[in-house]
Design a protein around this motif. Sequence first.
Motif, mmCIF file in Angstrom:
data_model
loop_
_atom_site.group_PDB
_atom_site.id
_atom_site.type_symbol
_atom_site.label_atom_id
_atom_site.label_comp_id
_atom_site.label_asym_id
_atom_site.label_seq_id
_atom_site.Cartn_x
_atom_site.Cartn_y
_atom_site.Cartn_z
ATOM 1 N N SER A 10 0.975 -1.347 -0.016
ATOM 2 C CA SER A 10 0.302 -0.184 -0.268
ATOM 3 C C SER A 10 0.490 1.583 0.408
ATOM 4 N N SER A 11 2.293 0.816 0.241
ATOM 5 C CA SER A 11 3.139 2.289 0.149
ATOM 6 C C SER A 11 4.259 1.796 -0.732
ATOM 7 N N GLY A 12 4.700 2.727 -1.112
ATOM 8 C CA GLY A 12 6.154 2.333 -2.311
ATOM 9 C C GLY A 12 5.550 0.964 -3.422
ATOM 10 N N SER A 13 7.074 0.799 -3.010
ATOM 11 C CA SER A 13 7.163 -1.129 -4.209
ATOM 12 C C SER A 13 7.310 -2.370 -3.174
ATOM 13 N N ASN A 14 7.395 -3.558 -3.933
ATOM 14 C CA ASN A 14 7.333 -4.010 -2.686
ATOM 15 C C ASN A 14 8.698 -5.699 -3.461
ATOM 16 N N ALA A 15 9.568 -4.374 -3.859
ATOM 17 C CA ALA A 15 11.293 -4.960 -4.686
ATOM 18 C C ALA A 15 11.801 -4.797 -4.011
ATOM 19 N N GLY A 16 11.596 -4.313 -2.877
ATOM 20 C CA GLY A 16 13.215 -3.293 -2.337
ATOM 21 C C GLY A 16 13.275 -3.443 -0.780
ATOM 22 N N SER A 17 13.149 -2.848 0.217
ATOM 23 C CA SER A 17 12.849 -3.364 1.955
ATOM 24 C C SER A 17 11.693 -2.865 2.009
ATOM 25 N N CYS A 18 11.216 -3.775 3.087
ATOM 26 C CA CYS A 18 9.600 -3.356 3.728
ATOM 27 C C CYS A 18 9.892 -2.121 4.778
ATOM 28 N N GLY A 19 10.619 -1.350 4.475
ATOM 29 C CA GLY A 19 10.982 -0.290 5.539
ATOM 30 C C GLY A 19 9.903 0.560 5.178
ATOM 31 N N LEU A 21 6.627 0.480 3.846
ATOM 32 C CA LEU A 21 5.564 0.345 4.239
ATOM 33 C C LEU A 21 5.668 -0.257 6.119
ATOM 34 N N VAL A 22 6.358 -0.875 6.738
ATOM 35 C CA VAL A 22 6.403 -0.932 8.295
ATOM 36 C C VAL A 22 6.047 0.860 8.630
ATOM 37 N N ASP A 23 7.225 1.579 7.994
ATOM 38 C CA ASP A 23 6.674 3.370 8.724
ATOM 39 C C ASP A 23 5.332 3.790 8.723
ATOM 40 N N TYR A 24 5.205 3.507 6.963
ATOM 41 C CA TYR A 24 3.289 3.837 7.056
ATOM 42 C C TYR A 24 2.639 3.636 7.525
ATOM 43 N N LEU A 25 2.629 1.336 8.626
ATOM 44 C CA LEU A 25 1.558 0.983 8.988
ATOM 45 C C LEU A 25 1.712 1.875 10.512
ATOM 46 N N GLU A 26 3.116 2.245 10.747
ATOM 47 C CA GLU A 26 2.838 2.807 12.206
ATOM 48 C C GLU A 26 1.865 4.091 12.332
ATOM 49 N N LYS A 27 1.574 4.565 11.107
ATOM 50 C CA LYS A 27 1.200 5.911 11.621
ATOM 51 C C LYS A 27 -0.086 6.638 12.409
ATOM 52 N N ALA A 69 9.095 -9.756 -6.748
ATOM 53 C CA ALA A 69 8.710 -8.998 -5.097
ATOM 54 C C ALA A 69 9.677 -9.669 -4.462
ATOM 55 N N LYS A 70 9.662 -8.987 -2.563
ATOM 56 C CA LYS A 70 10.299 -9.715 -2.134
ATOM 57 C C LYS A 70 9.013 -9.867 -0.915
ATOM 58 N N PHE A 71 8.236 -9.465 0.221
ATOM 59 C CA PHE A 71 6.878 -9.484 0.186
ATOM 60 C C PHE A 71 5.355 -8.707 -0.278
ATOM 61 N N TYR A 72 4.561 -8.783 0.692
ATOM 62 C CA TYR A 72 2.662 -9.046 -0.105
ATOM 63 C C TYR A 72 2.217 -8.514 1.377
ATOM 64 N N LEU A 73 1.317 -7.364 1.220
ATOM 65 C CA LEU A 73 0.668 -7.075 2.046
ATOM 66 C C LEU A 73 -0.721 -7.597 1.838
ATOM 67 N N VAL A 74 -1.367 -8.138 3.314
ATOM 68 C CA VAL A 74 -2.683 -9.170 3.466
ATOM 69 C C VAL A 74 -3.467 -8.325 4.443
ATOM 70 N N ASN A 75 -4.365 -7.782 3.535
ATOM 71 C CA ASN A 75 -5.031 -6.319 4.551
ATOM 72 C C ASN A 75 -6.625 -7.774 4.817
ATOM 73 N N ILE A 76 -7.118 -8.095 6.391
ATOM 74 C CA ILE A 76 -8.397 -8.268 6.769
ATOM 75 C C ILE A 76 -8.974 -7.506 7.741
ATOM 76 N N SER A 77 -10.438 -7.263 6.654
ATOM 77 C CA SER A 77 -10.950 -6.293 7.014
ATOM 78 C C SER A 77 -12.664 -7.099 7.681
ATOM 79 N N PRO A 78 -12.888 -7.461 8.911
ATOM 80 C CA PRO A 78 -14.119 -7.488 9.234
ATOM 81 C C PRO A 78 -15.595 -6.865 8.752
ATOM 82 N N SER A 79 -16.453 -6.934 8.649
ATOM 83 C CA SER A 79 -17.338 -5.883 8.555
ATOM 84 C C SER A 79 -17.765 -5.704 9.590
ATOM 85 N N GLN A 80 -18.911 -4.650 9.801
ATOM 86 C CA GLN A 80 -19.410 -3.978 11.254
ATOM 87 C C GLN A 80 -19.879 -4.688 12.190
ATOM 88 N N LYS A 81 -20.440 -5.983 11.051
ATOM 89 C CA LYS A 81 -21.453 -6.862 12.181
ATOM 90 C C LYS A 81 -20.395 -7.542 12.286
#
Length: 294
Positions: A10-19, A21-27, A69-81
């Motif tokens: 969700s942030s930049g390329s996944n062909a390099g460091s995941c740094g 993306l990690v920083d983004y997920l620390e928002k 590619a070095k990594f992937y991002l998996v998003n898990i979003s349950p519904s409100q219910k």
Amino acid sequence: MPHINITASSSGSNAGSCGQLVDYLEKENNLKPEHKAELWFNQGRDDLRPYEVRQGIDSNTAKLKQSEAKFYLVNISPSQKELQHIGNDPQKLKEYARGVMAEYAANFQKGLGPEDVKWYGKVEYNRGYKWTDPEVKQGLSQRGEAKAGHQMHVQIIVSRKDMQNQRLLSPLTNHRGQGKSAEHGHKFGQFNRVEFKQSCERAFDTQLAYRRELEESFRYQNTMSNGSVQERATMTLELRDTQQERQQQLAADLRRAEELRLQIEQAKKIELSQQRELSLQHERKQNRGLGMGM
């Protein structure tokens, strides 16, 4: 169904460091005191720090080319219910995420278990509107504006290489282990994303004792979005029959509840009548005793 999506990043390329993306997920943590920061978790720990995530993913790239590619991002979003069903409990969502990654490992059809996959997850509590959301397109909300209600979800960074840094695990491959691609899929990896989403839905329902209605199932939503005209028509008829059965069951439950209410009311009347009779008998005995005394 819980919305589960696999992307490159969700942030930049996944062909390099995941740094990045990690920083983004620390928002969200950037707005909290350090002692209240939401820590990362994986299959066995709940106390991982960002640097451990970065080192774990970036050091697990043996024999991968610079452009791969070095990594992937998996998003898990349950519904409100679904979130309401689990009481908006982050620990329950973490346990479900571990179940999702067990399904992730199994879906490669290589005999892998959750201990064979290197991944790190983080619970997030807020979501902002994107420009693709209908509310933004209709001018009802602005891009970046926080969405109302419970928005808890999990973001998982998963290495493309297995825990031993040997086998390639590519969830975005087009090989599903079927037809002419079976041999290629067995050699280079396979991943059926439709089956993965279905298995994750089953895991949620089983693990968290959730009773899922047809219209919120992956089977229904996938058919109505991607099915043929005949398949959609058949699904519409099935939904109608299911709703009728649901209404009949509701009516039967209401009748039973009314019968039970009447039974309880009648029992109370009988009990009250018996109490009055006992009270009258007691008064008569007292009156007879007084008469004999005189």
